[in-house]
Design an enzyme around this catalytic site. Structure first.
Site, PDB file in Angstrom:
ATOM      1  N   CYS A 195      44.215  23.540 -30.510  1.00 49.50           N
ATOM      2  CA  CYS A 195      43.782  22.130 -30.554  1.00 49.50           C
ATOM      3  C   CYS A 195      44.909  21.237 -31.073  1.00 49.50           C
ATOM      4  O   CYS A 195      45.875  21.007 -30.357  1.00 49.50           O
ATOM      5  CB  CYS A 195      42.484  21.999 -31.333  1.00 49.50           C
ATOM      6  SG  CYS A 195      41.634  20.450 -30.967  1.00 49.50           S
TER       7      CYS A 195
ATOM      8  N   HIS B 290      38.899  25.932 -28.783  1.00 49.75           N
ATOM      9  CA  HIS B 290      38.797  26.663 -30.056  1.00 49.75           C
ATOM     10  C   HIS B 290      38.269  28.084 -29.923  1.00 49.75           C
ATOM     11  O   HIS B 290      37.066  28.307 -30.043  1.00 49.75           O
ATOM     12  CB  HIS B 290      37.871  25.899 -31.007  1.00 49.75           C
ATOM     13  CG  HIS B 290      38.485  24.671 -31.557  1.00 49.75           C
ATOM     14  ND1 HIS B 290      39.242  24.665 -32.702  1.00 49.75           N
ATOM     15  CD2 HIS B 290      38.467  23.400 -31.096  1.00 49.75           C
ATOM     16  CE1 HIS B 290      39.678  23.441 -32.943  1.00 49.75           C
ATOM     17  NE2 HIS B 290      39.226  22.649 -31.982  1.00 49.75           N
TER      18      HIS B 290
ATOM     19  N   GLU C  71      38.344  30.385 -32.121  1.00 48.05           N
ATOM     20  CA  GLU C  71      37.810  30.895 -33.394  1.00 48.05           C
ATOM     21  C   GLU C  71      36.384  30.430 -33.675  1.00 48.05           C
ATOM     22  O   GLU C  71      35.675  31.036 -34.479  1.00 48.05           O
ATOM     23  CB  GLU C  71      38.730  30.494 -34.554  1.00 48.05           C
ATOM     24  CG  GLU C  71      38.647  29.046 -35.021  1.00 48.05           C
ATOM     25  CD  GLU C  71      39.188  28.018 -34.029  1.00 48.05           C
ATOM     26  OE1 GLU C  71      39.856  28.424 -33.049  1.00 48.05           O
ATOM     27  OE2 GLU C  71      38.918  26.820 -34.219  1.00 48.05           O
TER      28      GLU C  71
END
Ligand SMILES: *[C@@H]1O[C@H](CO)[C@@H](O)[C@H](O)[C@H]1NC(C)=O
Ligand SMILES: *[C@@H]1O[C@H](CO)[C@@H](O)[C@H](O)[C@H]1NC(C)=O
Ligand SMILES: *[C@@H]1O[C@H](CO)[C@@H](O)[C@H](O)[C@H]1NC(C)=O
Ligand SMILES: *[C@@H]1O[C@H](CO)[C@@H](O)[C@H](O)[C@H]1NC(C)=O
Length: 309
Positions: free
Chosen positions: A127, A237, A239
């Site tokens: 990001c 993202h 994660e």
């Protein structure tokens, strides 16, 4: 051959073998994660790292060291020569003038020099980290505004994805899921548009585009890897699927969680190719994230937990 000679020979063979495996893989990778300024500084909290980035790397077998902002160039250089990769996380600071940007630039330049000398050092940008990589490579602002602050999307893979370092070992079913299910969460208002990329020789020469997405108006780059350096960027993202729960558009299906793990596994595998090392295990242990405790922030932030420094 008598017994003693046999033992010697065996010993020698084992030594050679273990040296060989040592030379091709580092099974104790330590990865730096960049801290960044908090929005409203408090006396005991001037910078932070969202805990999900730490869990992401730990889940695939790496240990993490926080890379604090405002260190001297000498301190960053010493750390660079001790760790096996660095992750630029998402967030909300300037890619030009923040402490995060300053540290990122130092690590990026050191990594360029090191990789040119065949000293393997991977960088991952997520990001804001992706945007930071774009800014460092283009050496000028290249972002356009997109309507992509809160949406999970499938990846639109390019033809180059299949043969890329990042995706070549991904199972076909996971590639299919990535291409058809909403598994990649976007939390950004800035993007590198395909149009900007196509018009920028510095970006085009440096990065191979692996996937794109669109906000309905602007097509932007969602995943890339550098051609000649182990540098990787995702505008989305990986994660969050496994480790963040505060928003309804974070996906938690079995495939979504596999996405988190597969990207972590890929980057940690890259870090295992780096042989930077601390002067001792003790010196490494002093700096590990284990000395810090994450704080629960899920009631006031999109992150469940953050490390404050
Ligand atoms: C970093 O340095 C800047 C500029 O000197 C300062 O305003 C800021 O408080 C420092 N932050 C930390 C975390 O040390
Ligand atoms: C970067 O930051 C510097 C100092 O803060 C500023 O003078 C410069 O205009 C900025 N450059 C860009 C491209 O934003
Ligand atoms: C932004 O995208 C969302 C869907 O993700 C859509 O509902 C909304 O209307 C869009 N806003 C604008 C200004 O285009
Ligand atoms: C995927 O990318 C291609 C090539 O840029 C584009 O033509 C196509 O419309 C995109 N598909 C989607 C669903 O965004």
């Amino acid at each position: 051959m008598d017994d003693n000679n046999m033992r010697l020979l065996l010993c020698f063979a084992l030594l050679t073998l273990s040296n060989l495996s040592f030379a091709t893989r580092n099974d104790r990778p330590i990865i730096g994660v960049l801290a960044q300024e908090v929005f409203k500084p408090q006396p005991d909290a001037t910078s932070y790292i969202a805990a999900s980035y730490v869990k992401f790397l730990e889940s695939a077998g790496a240990r993490v060291i926080p890379v604090m902002i405002n260190q001297t160039e000498e301190e960053y250089t010493a750390l660079f020569h001790s760790i096996n990769g660095v992750l630029f996380p998402g967030g909300g600071v300037s890619v030009n003038s923040s402490g995060y940007a300053r540290a990122a630039k130092i690590f990026y330049n050191l990594a360029i020099e090191a990789n040119r000398r065949e000293d393997y050092f991977p960088i991952w940008g997520t990001c804001l980290g992706f945007e930071q990589l774009a800014y460092l490579t283009a050496q000028k602002p290249v972002l356009v505004n997109t309507n992509t602050t809160s949406v999970s999307l499938p990846l639109n893979f390019t033809h180059e994805a299949r043969g890329s370092r990042m995706f070549k070992d991904f199972p076909a079913e996971l590639m299919k899921a990535l291409a058809t299910e909403d598994l990649t969460e976007n939390s950004h208002m800035w993007s590198v548009s395909v149009e900007t990329y196509n018009g920028n020789e510095d970006l085009k020469k440096f990065y191979k585009v692996l996937s794109t997405n669109t906000d309905g108006r602007i097509e932007f780059i969602s995943t890339w890897e550098a051609y000649d350096y182990p540098f990787y960027g995702v505008q989305w993202h990986p994660e969050k699927n496994a480790f963040e729960w505060t928003r309804p558009y974070y996906m938690h299906s079995p495939n979504a969680v596999k996405v988190t793990f597969s990207f972590a596994d890929f980057f940690v595998s890259e870090a295992r190719k780096s042989f930077h090392t601390f002067e001792s295990e003790e010196a490494a242990r002093k700096l590990l994230i284990y000395h810090h405790s994450p704080t629960y922030t899920g009631d006031s932030s999109t992150f469940e937990q953050k490390y404050f420094f």
